[in-house]
Each structure stands twice: as structure tokens, then as C-alpha cells.
Design an enzyme around this catalytic site. Sequence first.
Site, PDB file in Angstrom:
ATOM      1  N   ASN A  95      46.181  49.652  14.645  1.00  0.00           N
ATOM      2  CA  ASN A  95      45.084  49.858  15.580  1.00  0.00           C
ATOM      3  C   ASN A  95      45.582  49.526  16.980  1.00  0.00           C
ATOM      4  O   ASN A  95      46.300  48.536  17.164  1.00  0.00           O
ATOM      5  CB  ASN A  95      43.902  48.965  15.211  1.00  0.00           C
ATOM      6  CG  ASN A  95      43.287  49.338  13.875  1.00  0.00           C
ATOM      7  OD1 ASN A  95      43.201  50.520  13.536  1.00  0.00           O
ATOM      8  ND2 ASN A  95      42.875  48.350  13.097  1.00  0.00           N
ATOM      9  N   GLY A 101      40.183  49.791  17.664  1.00  0.00           N
ATOM     10  CA  GLY A 101      39.780  48.719  16.751  1.00  0.00           C
ATOM     11  C   GLY A 101      40.721  47.537  16.719  1.00  0.00           C
ATOM     12  O   GLY A 101      40.675  46.720  15.788  1.00  0.00           O
ATOM     13  N   GLN A 102      41.592  47.414  17.736  1.00  0.00           N
ATOM     14  CA  GLN A 102      42.524  46.277  17.761  1.00  0.00           C
ATOM     15  C   GLN A 102      41.794  45.027  18.239  1.00  0.00           C
ATOM     16  O   GLN A 102      41.232  45.008  19.333  1.00  0.00           O
ATOM     17  CB  GLN A 102      43.707  46.579  18.690  1.00  0.00           C
ATOM     18  CG  GLN A 102      44.761  45.471  18.668  1.00  0.00           C
ATOM     19  CD  GLN A 102      45.990  45.806  19.513  1.00  0.00           C
ATOM     20  OE1 GLN A 102      46.014  46.818  20.222  1.00  0.00           O
ATOM     21  NE2 GLN A 102      47.000  44.953  19.433  1.00  0.00           N
ATOM     22  N   HIS A 108      50.605  44.576  15.049  1.00  0.00           N
ATOM     23  CA  HIS A 108      50.623  44.321  13.604  1.00  0.00           C
ATOM     24  C   HIS A 108      50.383  45.606  12.838  1.00  0.00           C
ATOM     25  O   HIS A 108      49.643  46.481  13.281  1.00  0.00           O
ATOM     26  CB  HIS A 108      49.592  43.258  13.205  1.00  0.00           C
ATOM     27  CG  HIS A 108      48.219  43.499  13.753  1.00  0.00           C
ATOM     28  ND1 HIS A 108      47.895  43.227  15.061  1.00  0.00           N
ATOM     29  CD2 HIS A 108      47.106  44.009  13.185  1.00  0.00           C
ATOM     30  CE1 HIS A 108      46.626  43.541  15.268  1.00  0.00           C
ATOM     31  NE2 HIS A 108      46.130  44.030  14.154  1.00  0.00           N
ATOM     32  N   HIS A 110      48.913  46.994   9.373  1.00  0.00           N
ATOM     33  CA  HIS A 110      48.127  46.679   8.181  1.00  0.00           C
ATOM     34  C   HIS A 110      48.757  47.415   6.988  1.00  0.00           C
ATOM     35  O   HIS A 110      49.061  48.610   7.084  1.00  0.00           O
ATOM     36  CB  HIS A 110      46.691  47.191   8.314  1.00  0.00           C
ATOM     37  CG  HIS A 110      45.871  46.533   9.378  1.00  0.00           C
ATOM     38  ND1 HIS A 110      44.958  45.536   9.098  1.00  0.00           N
ATOM     39  CD2 HIS A 110      45.803  46.729  10.711  1.00  0.00           C
ATOM     40  CE1 HIS A 110      44.353  45.163  10.226  1.00  0.00           C
ATOM     41  NE2 HIS A 110      44.853  45.871  11.224  1.00  0.00           N
TER      42      HIS A 110
END
Length: 122
Positions: A95, A101-102, A108, A110
Site C-alpha cells: 500500500n 491505504g498505507q 512493507h 504484506h
Amino acid sequence: MGKGCLFTMSECIFCRIAAGELSADIVHEDDRVMVFKDTSPQAPIHFLLIPKRHISTLLELGEEDGGLLTHIITVLGRVAKEYDLDKKGFRTVINTGEEGGQTVGHLHFHLLGGRHMQWPPG
Ligand code: AMP
Ligand code: ZN
């Protein structure tokens, strides 16, 4: 701290996890990468892969980060196989920014698996 950084590094929870200052359920660790369980799992298996070095978003990545990215993807594949996700598949998500949506300003990946994923994502 790079351009567009959502947090300063000292406030960055993933830097603190990488430094061992904040506990996490660690799945893999080496000199460049850490993999740990997401505390709010969205699937039976939900891990986060982070570079130990603070990078805010993928927008900060350049050609010079190719080696690091290859390493992260290789670790991701290794972990996916360890958890038998290679048989049925899994999802990898990055994201970026507010509308992406971060919520944590440290790059990172997911790794989600163990259930059938929907498309399009919400
Ligand atoms: P994103 O929304 O893509 O920035 O993802 C951030 C993820 O970090 C969310 O899935 C959170 O549940 C997860 N998260 C936040 N704090 C922690 C923590 N201390 N340990 C593990 N996962 C966390
Ligand atoms: Zn950080």
C-alpha cells in the site's frame, strides 16, 4: 527521513521493531530484512516483510535498491514455501500513501494466504 515520509524515523514503529526496541512475532530475520506477523491479521497467514533500513514508501526506491528488492522477494518466496502457500497461492500487497491505504510510513510487503482472496480489493 525521505520525501513524503509519514513519520519521523524515531517514531517509526517498524524501525523500532527492526531495532529490537518493540516486540514482534518474528518469522525471519537477517541483516537486511525482517518478517513478522501482522497484529491485525486479514487472513489465516498475514506477515509483513520490511527492509531494516528506513524507506518510507516505494516511491523512494531507485535502481540502487534492486539488490534489496530482489532479496525481499526471495525471502518472501522462501517464507511462502515454508508456510505451504506455494501450493494454493497467496497475495502480496504494497500500500502506498493515504489513498493506497498505507498506515505505517515504513515500506512493507504484506504476505497474505490461507484463504481465497477476492478481487477487486476494497
Ligand atoms: P498498511 O496499512 O499497508 O500501512 O499496513 C500496516 C500494517 O501494519 C497493518 O496491517 C497493521 O495491522 C500492521 N501493524 C501495525 N502495527 C503493528 C505492529 N506493532 N506489529 C505488527 N503489525 C503491525
Ligand atoms: Zn522506519
